[in-house]
Scaffold this motif. Structure first.
Motif, PDB file in Angstrom:
ATOM      1  N   GLY A 173      -8.476  -3.965  10.601  1.00 44.19           N
ATOM      2  CA  GLY A 173      -7.107  -4.213  10.133  1.00 44.19           C
ATOM      3  C   GLY A 173      -6.679  -3.333   8.970  1.00 44.19           C
ATOM      4  N   ASP A 199      -6.081   0.247   6.898  1.00 45.72           N
ATOM      5  CA  ASP A 199      -5.882   1.672   7.153  1.00 45.72           C
ATOM      6  C   ASP A 199      -5.834   2.411   5.824  1.00 45.72           C
ATOM      7  N   THR A 200      -5.529   3.694   5.896  1.00 47.83           N
ATOM      8  CA  THR A 200      -5.668   4.535   4.696  1.00 47.83           C
ATOM      9  C   THR A 200      -4.587   4.273   3.649  1.00 47.83           C
ATOM     10  N   ARG A 201      -3.630   3.403   3.976  1.00 52.72           N
ATOM     11  CA  ARG A 201      -2.701   2.977   2.922  1.00 52.72           C
ATOM     12  C   ARG A 201      -3.395   1.987   1.991  1.00 52.72           C
ATOM     13  N   ASP A 202      -4.430   1.323   2.509  1.00 57.37           N
ATOM     14  CA  ASP A 202      -5.143   0.335   1.691  1.00 57.37           C
ATOM     15  C   ASP A 202      -6.173   1.025   0.795  1.00 57.37           C
ATOM     16  N   LEU A 222      -8.481   4.827   0.298  1.00 59.58           N
ATOM     17  CA  LEU A 222      -8.806   6.206   0.671  1.00 59.58           C
ATOM     18  C   LEU A 222      -9.763   6.738  -0.397  1.00 59.58           C
ATOM     19  N   ALA A 263      -8.923   6.940  10.213  1.00 62.76           N
ATOM     20  CA  ALA A 263      -8.032   6.574  11.321  1.00 62.76           C
ATOM     21  C   ALA A 263      -8.815   6.493  12.630  1.00 62.76           C
ATOM     22  N   GLN A 306      -2.570   6.613  15.625  1.00 62.21           N
ATOM     23  CA  GLN A 306      -3.415   6.780  14.457  1.00 62.21           C
ATOM     24  C   GLN A 306      -4.795   7.309  14.855  1.00 62.21           C
ATOM     25  N   SER A 363       3.523   5.959   1.956  1.00 65.24           N
ATOM     26  CA  SER A 363       2.503   5.127   1.299  1.00 65.24           C
ATOM     27  C   SER A 363       1.139   5.800   1.290  1.00 65.24           C
ATOM     28  N   LYS A 401      -2.118   7.670   0.275  1.00 66.34           N
ATOM     29  CA  LYS A 401      -2.808   7.792  -1.016  1.00 66.34           C
ATOM     30  C   LYS A 401      -3.348   9.212  -1.222  1.00 66.34           C
TER      31      LYS A 401
END
Ligand code: SF4
Lengths: 472, 116
Positions: A25, A27-30, A32, A373, B17, B105, B107
């Motif tokens: 659940g 992804d790289t917004r969470d 990195l 990803a 993705q 968004s 990072k």
């Protein structure tokens, strides 16, 4: 799960920002990991120097070019013949490397004269070679040797030679990656646009970021030939120096290693309007996709489908034989960066293998975006891992085989875990359809090889215990 | 089972993705160009319209879009039942989600670095 502080990193807690364990659940917004950052003091990095990134990875592959390394002899030796990139010539690029062999006196009094002599000696020694790359290294950069003026002098005196200069000493960046960048930008600034190629097809490409490891370029060249596509330049697998000066004439840039050569693809797009098509060339599924995309670009879709059908007919049975036997096996990939994202889904889709841990020496955050990803939940993603981290992650993930370089390979051999050379391959090439069967075979052989198990047996044990008993 | 709009977008998003390198080019502006053009062209192809191609870069986006459509049709076959309006709506939401992941968004500290 957030970034992870491994047990072994308790004393260097900054490492937490470089280690990520993916949870379903996310992804790289969470999360990195930090990447392409200076190695943290206390962490025994596996990285190479920036000069190495320019010479060993890209420049040294050219088959008709003298590699002149202006520095102490060790810089030359460290970047010579450790990569397996053959050519269809006499393998000049594997046999020879030149050094100005700087000694203390040259460091004190300047090395320009020494370089001038070395360049002339090299051209005299190999009169059939008219191209050269001169690299600066840490000492010659520090003492401020004026390499460009020496190169200018030699070029003026020898009308038939062309020389490229790479000013990227070992300390220029945090890893090899800086050397890739400097060479890419230098080449497009200084050399691209100088040679007009003979155009033999209306379909022209540059293949960027493929270095002919154990014949990868030869493998892919078969496909381009069958499709009627002319490769203007391979950057730089099996390439000639002058091929790469003609890169501005291709209609499409096909990019494999976006980390080491994405820069030149970007510049060719910006300066010459040549589009950049990023592809994967390892794996059946991916290779077929790359061929289809290139053929769609040129409007020759039927040729692509025919080639894919032919290759599947030849190789799919063999791949499936290995897939039946490898499904469910666990793999770790500890290489430079891009192979992590190229391989993780390829081995999963084509062979049923699960990648449980990945570590990148010089990848940037862009690489980690791609890796995360494509990678699985429950897998470790590590930037610039150190030895103790390797041991700890191995204990936690228990891979069956590790794809890595010979240095880390020797480390894991001591744990009796098979390793496969993830940089130079064991029995490659690994690209293309046939290549992926080679990879599968190496994986299979690694898991079936009885030697590592036997090596774990201490044949001295009875004698040792007898000695111990006697002592007691 | 009937999927909600959110579930459908999520499925498409996860597929892209995992599969598509074009969303992760080095520069933010190249990511935007790719995501905008490829999702638009994929939407057009899925609704039977031939996308307009004028530049070499658009030709590259077209090649990527064709392959994306092949993948979507085989992995998200429910899309074949959707109306053209629903497909454009889904592709718009997919585009927004990808732009959020890869640009807004993201990072990745190097996306707007001048040296790239
Ligand atoms: S770090 Fe400097 S001195 Fe060492 S091999 Fe690299 S260029 Fe040579």
């Amino acid at each position: 799960m957030p970034l992870v502080l491994l047990e072994c990193d308790k004393v260097i807690p900054e490492r937490e920002k470089h280690v990520y364990l993916k949870v379903e659940g996310e992804d790289t917004r969470d999360y990195l990991p930090v990447a392409n950052a200076p190695t943290i003091p206390g962490s025994l990095s596996e990285r190479g120097c920036s000069f190495c990134g320019a010479k060993l990875v890209i420049g040294g592959v050219l088959k008709d070019t003298i590699q002149m390394i202006h520095g102490p002899i060790g810089c030359a030796y460290n970047t010579w013949h450790t990569k397996r990139y053959p050519s269809d010539g006499d393998n000049f690029q594997l046999k020879y490397v030149m050094s100005s062999d700087m000694k203390e006196g040259h460091v004190v009094f300047g090395g320009d004269k020494r370089l001038y002599e070395a360049m002339n000696d090299a051209f005299n020694e190999f009169p059939h070679i008219k191209r050269m790359i001169v690299y600066t290294t840490c000492p010659t950069a520090l003492i401020g040797d004026d390499i460009k003026s020496t190169v200018k002098r030699v070029t003026q005196e020898r009308a038939d030679v062309d020389i490229f200069t790479v000013e990227c000493p070992g300390f220029a960046g945090v890893s090899q990656s800086k050397g890739h960048h400097v060479l890419n930008i230098g080449w497009v600034n200084d050399k691209v646009g100088q040679v007009e190629p003979e155009i033999t097809s209306e379909y022209t490409i540059n293949v960027i970021g493929d270095y002919n490891i154990q014949g990868d370029t030869f493998m892919l060249q078969q496909y381009w030939d069958k499709l009627g596509i002319q490769v203007i330049a391979h950057f730089t697998g099996n390439a000639k120096y002058d091929d790469c000066r003609a890169m501005h004439r291709a209609k499409l840039n096909v990019v494999n290693c976006a980390r080491s050569a994405g820069y030149i693809a970007n510049e060719l797009m910006k300066r010459y309007g040549i589009p950049r098509l990023d592809v994967d060339t390892w794996g059946f599924n991916y290779m077929a996709e790359a061929i289809r995309k290139i053929c769609t670009f040129f409007g020759i879709e039927e040729r692509g489908e025919a080639l894919i059908a032919e290759e599947y007919a030849k190789w799919e049975g063999k791949l499936n034989w290995y897939k039946e036997r490898l499904a469910g096996k666990k793999m770790a990939v500890w290489t430079g960066g891009p192979r992590l994202w190229h391989w993780t889904k390829a081995v999963e889709d084509d062979l049923g293998i699960n990648v449980v841990a990945m570590s990148s020496k010089f990848g940037h955050q862009e690489d980690f975006e791609k890796i995360i990803a494509r990678g699985r939940a429950g897998t470790f993603y590590i930037d610039d891992a150190n030895e103790l981290e390797f041991y700890e992650v191995l204990a936690r993930t228990k891979p069956d085989v590790i794809f890595t370089g010979p240095r880390v390979g020797d480390l894991v051999k001591k744990l009796h875990i098979p390793y496969i050379n993830g940089h130079g391959y064991h029995n490659g090439p690994y690209m293309g359809f046939e290549g992926f069967v080679n990879l599968a075979r190496d994986f299979y052989n690694a898991t079936r090889n009885p030697l590592l198990g036997l090596a774990a047996k201490d044949i001295r044990a009875p004698r040792r215990s007898a000695v111990l008993e006697a002592a007691e | 089972m009937i999927k909600t709009q959110n579930e459908k977008v999520r499925e498409l998003f996860l597929y892209v993705q995992e599969r598509c390198l074009w969303q992760f080019f080095s520069r933010a502006r190249d990511r935007e160009t790719n995501i905008n053009a490829i999702t638009r062209m994929a939407g057009e192809l899925l609704t039977g319209t031939r996308p307009k191609i004028e530049t070499p870069i658009e030709k590259q986006c077209f090649a990527d879009a064709v392959e994306l459509v092949v993948g979507i049709k085989s992995h998200q076959s429910w899309i074949l039942e959707e109306s053209p309006e629903a497909i454009s709506g889904l592709m718009d939401e997919l585009k927004d989600e990808l732009l959020d992941l890869a640009v807004k968004s993201a990072k990745n500290g190097e996306l707007t670095w001048q040296a790239y």
